[in-house]
Design a protein around this motif. Structure first.
Motif, PDB file in Angstrom:
ATOM      1  N   LYS A 196      -3.172 -13.803 -25.791  1.00  0.00           N
ATOM      2  CA  LYS A 196      -2.313 -12.758 -25.243  1.00  0.00           C
ATOM      3  C   LYS A 196      -0.853 -13.179 -25.355  1.00  0.00           C
ATOM      4  CE  LYS A 196      -2.241  -9.711 -21.160  1.00  0.00           C
ATOM      5  NZ  LYS A 196      -2.801  -8.521 -21.831  1.00  0.00           N
ATOM      6  N   ARG A 197      -0.021 -12.246 -25.812  1.00  0.00           N
ATOM      7  CA  ARG A 197       1.424 -12.465 -25.858  1.00  0.00           C
ATOM      8  C   ARG A 197       2.063 -11.711 -24.713  1.00  0.00           C
ATOM      9  NH1 ARG A 197       4.071 -10.164 -29.564  1.00  0.00           N
ATOM     10  NH2 ARG A 197       5.603 -11.688 -30.245  1.00  0.00           N
ATOM     11  N   GLY A 237      -5.168  -6.184 -15.239  1.00  0.00           N
ATOM     12  CA  GLY A 237      -4.646  -4.875 -15.594  1.00  0.00           C
ATOM     13  C   GLY A 237      -5.106  -4.475 -16.985  1.00  0.00           C
ATOM     14  N   PRO A 238      -4.546  -3.397 -17.542  1.00  0.00           N
ATOM     15  CA  PRO A 238      -4.932  -2.935 -18.886  1.00  0.00           C
ATOM     16  C   PRO A 238      -4.743  -4.043 -19.924  1.00  0.00           C
ATOM     17  CG  PRO A 238      -3.570  -1.297 -17.782  1.00  0.00           C
ATOM     18  CD  PRO A 238      -3.539  -2.520 -16.920  1.00  0.00           C
ATOM     19  N   GLU A 239      -5.731  -4.222 -20.789  1.00  0.00           N
ATOM     20  CA  GLU A 239      -5.684  -5.283 -21.800  1.00  0.00           C
ATOM     21  C   GLU A 239      -4.492  -5.138 -22.738  1.00  0.00           C
ATOM     22  OE1 GLU A 239      -7.418  -8.004 -22.208  1.00  0.00           O
ATOM     23  OE2 GLU A 239      -8.649  -7.649 -20.444  1.00  0.00           O
ATOM     24  N   ALA A 240      -4.100  -3.890 -23.005  1.00  0.00           N
ATOM     25  CA  ALA A 240      -3.012  -3.654 -23.955  1.00  0.00           C
ATOM     26  C   ALA A 240      -1.643  -3.945 -23.348  1.00  0.00           C
ATOM     27  CB  ALA A 240      -3.065  -2.214 -24.456  1.00  0.00           C
TER      28      ALA A 240
END
Length: 393
Positions: A196-197, A237-240
């Motif tokens: 994840k960035r 939270g949301p993965e995106a």
């Protein structure tokens, strides 16, 4: 001779078992499948929570550690009705099947704890040290530094999953004016690491506090009199979503003698600052429409001798009237009741018994950790839940 086995109705069994502390109940689950099913039911959890609603769970406030066999606690509370532990929490932290290994306490969240262990190899574990239930965490795909541990809590108030967060050691350049934090996240749901960035407008360089699946990291610029910002991210939270919230701290600029800490209490993130002889406490608003912080306490303490040159250390995890301070001038711990404005000085390490359990103040080891140059402090709260955790895969 014929024998008759009389079974106890589940409702009565629940009423009986729920009167015991959680440490005993964990053993009752091994009696038979029927008892295990009853104890893991939502009905049992509701009955137990109702019977023990006035009892505090066990908790400790710990120092960041180096490799050794004794993890140091500033304050520990145990022996309470909920868990009935005869010893402080730190004494239960022993690597699984590795009694002679060197180990490091890294982080904790909702009763789960993350430790790194070194024997002939390097391993990481997350688990419940009292029940000795551990999950070995596989190494991440690339070299990473430790960052934090977050948990997911279901509607019954029970931990249903956790995530381990590690930050890549390789520094990545800024991206379109934003700082990029490259992390790997291990999920107990999948047993896998994901990359994840995280993008934020400020760098972070201090250990985090965690609450409700979020990590709050404190950024403070070297040489600045301002106390910077908190960078927060919701790992459930949301993965995106790769953006971080940047939350400015209350600004004590203009004051040179400021000592402060970031902590949690009663489910809230708390920022404490001692400015000369005034103690201020801010509670983070869950809704930032009216500003991120609400000033909840402001106490002028000129008449308290031990308050001069004090460093705020932490809050009681459940009672936001109780604050813990370190007196640099007298080298002792001070506990304060902010509601009554009564302060107690602990010149030596102490242990006392109350109607709720046993509390231990560790002044001796605190002297070796706190030094006169510390202007900000983040200690780790290791808090057990009021209910047994659900079994993890």
């Amino acid at each position: 001779m014929e024998t008759t086995l009389t079974t106890i109705p589940d409702a009565i069994l629940v009423e009986i078992l729920a009167t015991f502390p959680l440490r005993s109940i964990a053993g009752f689950k091994l009696v038979c499948k029927s008892w295990k099913s009853v104890i893991e039911s939502s009905y049992f959890r509701r009955v137990f929570a109702s019977l023990h609603q006035n009892s505090s769970p066990s908790w400790s406030i710990m120092f960041p550690t180096v490799y050794h066999h004794t993890i140091k606690e500033v304050i520990s509370f145990h022996g309470c009705e909920t868990w009935n532990l005869p010893k402080p929490l730190a004494s239960y932290i022993i690597p699984p099947n590795l009694p002679n290994a060197e180990y490091l306490y890294v982080a904790s969240s909702n009763g789960l704890i993350w430790i790194d262990v070194t024997t002939c190899s390097y391993k990481s574990f997350v688990g419940n040290p009292v029940l000795q239930q551990w999950v070995e965490i596989p190494p991440p795909p690339c070299p990473c530094a430790t960052t934090g541990l977050v948990t997911r809590v279901d509607e019954d108030g029970v931990v249903s999953g956790f995530k381990v967060v590690r930050t890549c050691q390789k520094i990545e350049a800024r991206d379109r004016g934003m700082y990029v934090r490259r992390v790997y996240v291990y999920s107990s749901d999948t047993g896998l690491w994901t990359f994840k960035r995280l993008l934020n407008s400020r760098p972070v360089n201090h250990p985090p506090v965690n609450i409700n699946g979020m990590l709050y990291l404190w950024e403070r610029r070297v040489g600045s009199t301002k106390h910077g910002v908190i960078v927060a991210h919701d790992f459930y939270g949301p993965e995106a979503d790769d953006n971080c919230q940047v939350i400015p701290l209350p600004d004590p600029s203009g004051y040179q003698d400021v000592k402060s800490c970031l902590t949690t209490s009663g489910g809230d993130v708390i920022y404490i600052a001692r400015i000369y002889q005034i103690l201020k406490l801010w509670k983070m608003n869950k809704n930032s429409e009216n500003g991120w912080w609400q000033l909840s306490r402001e106490i002028n303490m000129p008449d308290v001798m031990y308050f001069c040159f004090c460093i705020p250390m932490a809050m009681n995890p459940f009672d936001n009237d109780i604050v813990y301070l370190w007196s640099q001038k007298h080298h002792c711990l001070v506990t304060g009741n902010l509601r009554t404005q009564e302060f107690t000085v602990h010149q030596e390490s102490e242990k006392w018994t109350s109607s709720e359990g046993w509390c231990r103040i560790n002044t001796c080891d605190s002297k070796g950790y706190i030094d006169h140059d510390k202007s900000l402090l983040i200690l780790s709260q290791f808090v057990f839940q009021r209910l047994l955790p659900r079994p993890q895969n």
